[in-house]
Motif scaffolding. Structure first.
Motif, PDB file in Angstrom:
ATOM      1  N   LEU A  95      58.754  69.468  -8.213  1.00 34.26           N
ATOM      2  CA  LEU A  95      57.617  68.548  -8.321  1.00 34.26           C
ATOM      3  C   LEU A  95      58.075  67.118  -8.588  1.00 34.26           C
ATOM      4  CD1 LEU A  95      55.161  70.757 -10.425  1.00 34.26           C
ATOM      5  CD2 LEU A  95      55.032  70.239  -7.978  1.00 34.26           C
ATOM      6  N   TYR A  96      59.174  66.967  -9.330  1.00 32.68           N
ATOM      7  CA  TYR A  96      59.696  65.625  -9.613  1.00 32.68           C
ATOM      8  C   TYR A  96      60.273  64.980  -8.352  1.00 32.68           C
ATOM      9  CZ  TYR A  96      62.376  61.923 -11.889  1.00 32.68           C
ATOM     10  OH  TYR A  96      62.907  60.702 -12.255  1.00 32.68           O
ATOM     11  N   GLN A  97      60.972  65.784  -7.539  1.00 32.94           N
ATOM     12  CA  GLN A  97      61.543  65.255  -6.307  1.00 32.94           C
ATOM     13  C   GLN A  97      60.473  64.888  -5.288  1.00 32.94           C
ATOM     14  OE1 GLN A  97      64.235  68.311  -5.026  1.00 32.94           O
ATOM     15  NE2 GLN A  97      65.695  67.945  -6.708  1.00 32.94           N
ATOM     16  N   HIS A  98      59.321  65.573  -5.358  1.00 39.29           N
ATOM     17  CA  HIS A  98      58.214  65.298  -4.435  1.00 39.29           C
ATOM     18  C   HIS A  98      57.062  64.618  -5.175  1.00 39.29           C
ATOM     19  CE1 HIS A  98      60.505  68.541  -2.474  1.00 39.29           C
ATOM     20  NE2 HIS A  98      60.075  68.041  -1.343  1.00 39.29           N
ATOM     21  N   ARG A  99      57.405  63.778  -6.137  1.00 40.48           N
ATOM     22  CA  ARG A  99      56.353  63.121  -6.930  1.00 40.48           C
ATOM     23  C   ARG A  99      55.526  62.137  -6.105  1.00 40.48           C
ATOM     24  NH1 ARG A  99      61.335  61.587  -8.412  1.00 40.48           N
ATOM     25  NH2 ARG A  99      61.947  59.378  -8.375  1.00 40.48           N
ATOM     26  N   ASP A 100      56.039  61.722  -4.946  1.00 39.78           N
ATOM     27  CA  ASP A 100      55.246  60.829  -4.089  1.00 39.78           C
ATOM     28  C   ASP A 100      54.044  61.567  -3.510  1.00 39.78           C
ATOM     29  OD1 ASP A 100      57.036  58.798  -4.558  1.00 39.78           O
ATOM     30  OD2 ASP A 100      58.252  59.215  -2.772  1.00 39.78           O
ATOM     31  N   ALA A 101      54.161  62.889  -3.329  1.00 37.04           N
ATOM     32  CA  ALA A 101      53.012  63.691  -2.888  1.00 37.04           C
ATOM     33  C   ALA A 101      52.177  64.024  -4.130  1.00 37.04           C
ATOM     34  CB  ALA A 101      53.490  64.950  -2.177  1.00 37.04           C
ATOM     35  N   TRP A 102      51.344  63.089  -4.527  1.00 36.05           N
ATOM     36  CA  TRP A 102      50.631  63.155  -5.809  1.00 36.05           C
ATOM     37  C   TRP A 102      49.699  64.362  -5.909  1.00 36.05           C
ATOM     38  CZ3 TRP A 102      45.417  63.314  -5.327  1.00 36.05           C
ATOM     39  CH2 TRP A 102      44.869  62.855  -4.118  1.00 36.05           C
ATOM     40  N   TYR A 103      49.315  64.933  -4.762  1.00 35.09           N
ATOM     41  CA  TYR A 103      48.331  66.019  -4.761  1.00 35.09           C
ATOM     42  C   TYR A 103      48.937  67.387  -5.071  1.00 35.09           C
ATOM     43  CZ  TYR A 103      50.418  66.357  -0.127  1.00 35.09           C
ATOM     44  OH  TYR A 103      51.315  66.445   0.903  1.00 35.09           O
ATOM     45  N   LEU A 104      50.277  67.520  -5.033  1.00 35.89           N
ATOM     46  CA  LEU A 104      50.905  68.825  -5.203  1.00 35.89           C
ATOM     47  C   LEU A 104      50.610  69.442  -6.571  1.00 35.89           C
ATOM     48  CD1 LEU A 104      54.454  68.579  -3.553  1.00 35.89           C
ATOM     49  CD2 LEU A 104      52.488  69.952  -2.824  1.00 35.89           C
ATOM     50  N   ALA A 105      50.851  68.683  -7.629  1.00 35.27           N
ATOM     51  CA  ALA A 105      50.660  69.221  -8.977  1.00 35.27           C
ATOM     52  C   ALA A 105      49.201  69.597  -9.253  1.00 35.27           C
ATOM     53  CB  ALA A 105      51.172  68.226 -10.020  1.00 35.27           C
ATOM     54  N   PRO A 106      48.232  68.705  -8.973  1.00 33.99           N
ATOM     55  CA  PRO A 106      46.825  69.111  -9.198  1.00 33.99           C
ATOM     56  C   PRO A 106      46.412  70.303  -8.339  1.00 33.99           C
ATOM     57  CG  PRO A 106      46.989  66.726  -8.961  1.00 33.99           C
ATOM     58  CD  PRO A 106      48.320  67.287  -8.588  1.00 33.99           C
ATOM     59  N   LEU A 107      46.939  70.374  -7.093  1.00 34.85           N
ATOM     60  CA  LEU A 107      46.591  71.480  -6.210  1.00 34.85           C
ATOM     61  C   LEU A 107      47.120  72.805  -6.759  1.00 34.85           C
ATOM     62  CD1 LEU A 107      45.264  72.225  -3.501  1.00 34.85           C
ATOM     63  CD2 LEU A 107      47.511  71.919  -2.427  1.00 34.85           C
ATOM     64  N   ALA A 108      48.326  72.790  -7.309  1.00 33.23           N
ATOM     65  CA  ALA A 108      48.895  74.004  -7.898  1.00 33.23           C
ATOM     66  C   ALA A 108      48.052  74.485  -9.073  1.00 33.23           C
ATOM     67  CB  ALA A 108      50.328  73.745  -8.342  1.00 33.23           C
ATOM     68  N   CYS A 109      47.666  73.569  -9.932  1.00 34.51           N
ATOM     69  CA  CYS A 109      46.820  73.950 -11.082  1.00 34.51           C
ATOM     70  C   CYS A 109      45.483  74.505 -10.621  1.00 34.51           C
ATOM     71  CB  CYS A 109      46.606  72.737 -11.988  1.00 34.51           C
ATOM     72  SG  CYS A 109      48.096  72.140 -12.818  1.00 34.51           S
ATOM     73  N   ALA A 110      44.865  73.846  -9.620  1.00 34.55           N
ATOM     74  CA  ALA A 110      43.566  74.301  -9.124  1.00 34.55           C
ATOM     75  C   ALA A 110      43.676  75.686  -8.491  1.00 34.55           C
ATOM     76  CB  ALA A 110      43.017  73.293  -8.112  1.00 34.55           C
ATOM     77  N   GLY A 111      44.771  75.938  -7.749  1.00 27.90           N
ATOM     78  CA  GLY A 111      44.955  77.245  -7.124  1.00 27.90           C
ATOM     79  C   GLY A 111      45.079  78.365  -8.142  1.00 27.90           C
ATOM     80  N   LEU A 112      45.831  78.120  -9.209  1.00 30.65           N
ATOM     81  CA  LEU A 112      45.991  79.147 -10.242  1.00 30.65           C
ATOM     82  C   LEU A 112      44.666  79.419 -10.954  1.00 30.65           C
ATOM     83  CD1 LEU A 112      49.431  78.124 -11.801  1.00 30.65           C
ATOM     84  CD2 LEU A 112      48.954  79.992 -10.223  1.00 30.65           C
ATOM     85  N   VAL A 113      43.913  78.368 -11.224  1.00 28.96           N
ATOM     86  CA  VAL A 113      42.606  78.545 -11.881  1.00 28.96           C
ATOM     87  C   VAL A 113      41.655  79.315 -10.957  1.00 28.96           C
ATOM     88  CG1 VAL A 113      40.577  77.337 -12.785  1.00 28.96           C
ATOM     89  CG2 VAL A 113      42.878  76.521 -13.355  1.00 28.96           C
ATOM     90  N   ALA A 114      41.717  79.043  -9.643  1.00 31.08           N
ATOM     91  CA  ALA A 114      40.827  79.720  -8.694  1.00 31.08           C
ATOM     92  C   ALA A 114      41.130  81.212  -8.594  1.00 31.08           C
ATOM     93  CB  ALA A 114      40.965  79.065  -7.318  1.00 31.08           C
ATOM     94  N   LEU A 115      42.375  81.606  -8.848  1.00 31.85           N
ATOM     95  CA  LEU A 115      42.736  83.022  -8.791  1.00 31.85           C
ATOM     96  C   LEU A 115      42.284  83.800 -10.028  1.00 31.85           C
ATOM     97  CD1 LEU A 115      46.368  82.929  -7.328  1.00 31.85           C
ATOM     98  CD2 LEU A 115      44.338  83.913  -6.231  1.00 31.85           C
ATOM     99  N   THR A 116      41.958  83.099 -11.085  1.00 32.03           N
ATOM    100  CA  THR A 116      41.640  83.754 -12.353  1.00 32.03           C
ATOM    101  C   THR A 116      40.488  84.762 -12.244  1.00 32.03           C
ATOM    102  OG1 THR A 116      42.484  81.844 -13.574  1.00 32.03           O
ATOM    103  CG2 THR A 116      41.050  83.364 -14.768  1.00 32.03           C
ATOM    104  N   PRO A 117      39.354  84.436 -11.561  1.00 26.89           N
ATOM    105  CA  PRO A 117      38.279  85.442 -11.450  1.00 26.89           C
ATOM    106  C   PRO A 117      38.730  86.735 -10.789  1.00 26.89           C
ATOM    107  CG  PRO A 117      37.473  83.270 -10.833  1.00 26.89           C
ATOM    108  CD  PRO A 117      38.947  83.141 -10.985  1.00 26.89           C
ATOM    109  N   LEU A 118      39.661  86.658  -9.828  1.00 28.31           N
ATOM    110  CA  LEU A 118      40.167  87.875  -9.196  1.00 28.31           C
ATOM    111  C   LEU A 118      40.895  88.742 -10.203  1.00 28.31           C
ATOM    112  CD1 LEU A 118      40.920  89.637  -6.736  1.00 28.31           C
ATOM    113  CD2 LEU A 118      42.890  88.119  -6.380  1.00 28.31           C
ATOM    114  N   TRP A 119      41.770  88.144 -11.022  1.00 23.02           N
ATOM    115  CA  TRP A 119      42.500  88.915 -12.027  1.00 23.02           C
ATOM    116  C   TRP A 119      41.541  89.501 -13.070  1.00 23.02           C
ATOM    117  CZ3 TRP A 119      46.307  89.530  -9.246  1.00 23.02           C
ATOM    118  CH2 TRP A 119      47.045  88.504  -8.669  1.00 23.02           C
ATOM    119  N   VAL A 120      40.511  88.751 -13.415  1.00 25.73           N
ATOM    120  CA  VAL A 120      39.532  89.256 -14.381  1.00 25.73           C
ATOM    121  C   VAL A 120      38.827  90.487 -13.829  1.00 25.73           C
ATOM    122  CG1 VAL A 120      37.358  88.733 -15.568  1.00 25.73           C
ATOM    123  CG2 VAL A 120      39.187  87.025 -15.502  1.00 25.73           C
TER     124      VAL A 120
END
Length: 455
Positions: free
Chosen positions: A218-243
């Motif tokens: 993520l540090y090497q690709h810090r210019d792609a600002w959307y990567l980190a927020p997208l990763a967090c959003a994807g993990l949160v979106a999977l949570t209802p499935l695990w529940v």
């Protein structure tokens, strides 16, 4: 649990009376009181392997702390103890639950086995996602005192690195725990003796490796600002499935609803240890702090997790929640009863305590060989280090006895409520004692250097 039913036929005044039945309970395979030699032989090798794992993690951390991402985003070091501590909050707790289920015969039925395993793995993924994000938040709050300004890009990188690391490590280690417990059950080995230390043997190394790789990516690709927020959003979106998957098993649903307090508090406690590490790791007088922190914390956490898992299984087999067996009636035992009696749990506590100093000596020697002249430590530090390691394990084993009794008296499952607290306390106690060892050694050497020489 194996139950033999005897239907008794009684006659009264020539009439047959039915409905009388008694049950003779026999302990399941693998839970009868073990001889000291059996416990020692089953525990020693997994503990040694787990120590080698955390030692390797220490050597790795000593390397990655100088990587650009760790130098630039200093809060990543604060994340190390709580994320590494997830093996105690999640994987060791999972191993303890599965060991209890295996020893009590709950997963002998194939259909029940699939339901228990899938629901427990899904539960761990939910917990990992939530705790990963909370650990990043705690690291940010603890580091806010020394931070002059808040960099949004670094905050996103920290949160994404923490959540992804927790998620991936929990998935890999969870599958490993299932394989180990099932294999131990088939081989007739007590899973309580081997599952938790094997979780620890790879837990620290896998977690730290994933954290280093993910954060560097993520540090090497810090210019792609959307990567980190997208990763967090994807993990949160999977949570209802695990529940949804976790809700197949009523005991897991109960943990999902009410089992968050131990995990969150343990994460907070470990984060304080992370703050100590972040403040000391790169100072000259604390040279070697990054190497020995995973070892000190890991050895104590591994040993106390084994003891907690064993005592929890003992209570599940010989008692019912809310009622302590006769030999454990005292609400708060004294240290003598914890270590010096002939009780099964005291025997295992003595075995585990006796492994602390020899284990630390082995790991210390290997680290010294691996680092060579780059690591200069005095004999005084070695003595202080061994004393701190012994003290840490003794305190944790005593607290294990106290917390398990407290949880059982409150009708709580010790597998879910005790291990997170104890491993979190192990991280804090280990980091604090280790920092004290380095400080005392530095203080003594400074006084010797300042003392005037002979005339």
């Amino acid at each position: 649990m194996v139950v033999t039913q005897l239907n008794l036929e009684l006659r009264f005044q020539g009439r047959k009376l039915r409905g009388f039945r008694c049950e003779l309970r026999r302990a399941p395979r693998g839970v009868l009181p073990e001889a000291l030699s059996t416990t020692a032989s089953q525990v020693a090798l997994p503990v040694l392997l787990s120590g080698l794992g955390v030692m390797t993690a220490g050597l790795l951390m000593n390397t990655v702390q100088h990587w650009p991402v760790f130098v630039e985003v200093k809060d990543l070091l604060t994340l190390v103890p709580p994320l590494v501590g997830l093996k105690g909050n999640l994987e060791m707790t999972l191993a303890s639950r599965l060991s209890t289920a295996a020893n009590t015969g709950q997963i002998d039925d194939p259909q029940e086995k699939r339901r228990v395993i899938s629901s427990n793995l899904a539960l761990v993924q939910v917990q990992a996602t939530v705790v990963g994000l909370l650990a990043a938040t705690a690291a940010l709050l603890l580091g806010a005192v020394s931070r002059e300004e808040l960099d949004v890009a670094k905050v996103a990188l920290l949160c994404a690195s923490s959540a992804l690391t927790a998620f991936l490590a929990a998935f890999a280690l969870g599958l490993l725990m299932v394989c180990i417990v099932m294999g131990a059950r088939k081989l007739g080995v007590n899973p309580d003796n081997i599952a938790t230390p094997i979780a620890a043997s790879l837990g620290d190394l896998i977690t730290l490796s994933i954290l280093a790789l993910v954060s560097s990516f993520l540090y090497q690709h810090r210019d792609a600002w959307y990567l980190a927020p997208l990763a967090c959003a994807g993990l949160v979106a999977l949570t209802p499935l695990w529940v949804a998957v976790a809700q197949q098993n009523p005991p897991v649903v109960n943990i999902l609803k009410f089992g968050w307090l131990p995990i969150v508090l343990a994460m907070v406690i470990s984060s304080v240890g992370g703050l100590i590490l972040s403040m000391t790791a790169q100072k000259q007088q604390f040279q070697g702090m990054a190497i020995f922190t995973p070892v000190m914390c890991g050895v104590g956490g591994n040993l106390v997790a084994i003891q907690t898992s064993r005592v929890s299984t003992f209570l599940h087999i010989w008692s019912t929640p809310g009622v302590l067996p006769l030999q454990m009636k005292r609400f708060c035992p004294n240290p003598c009863s914890t270590f010096c009696t002939s009780d099964t749990n005291a025997t295992s506590a003595r075995v585990l305590l006796s492994l602390a100093v020899p284990g630390h000596l082995v790991f210390f020697y290997i680290i010294r060989l691996a680092e060579g002249p780059a690591l200069t430590l005095s004999a005084t530090f070695v003595a202080l280090y061994l004393l701190a390691g012994l003290l840490q394990v003794a305190v944790l084993l005593f607290l294990a006895e106290v917390t398990v009794r407290l949880a059982w008296r409150q009708a709580l499952d010790p597998d879910n409520h005790c291990i997170p607290y104890l491993t979190g306390l192990g991280d804090l106690l280990g980091t604090g004692l280790l920092a004290l060892c380095f400080f005392l050694d530095w203080l003594l050497r400074s006084r010797e250097e300042a003392a005037p020489g002979p005339p």
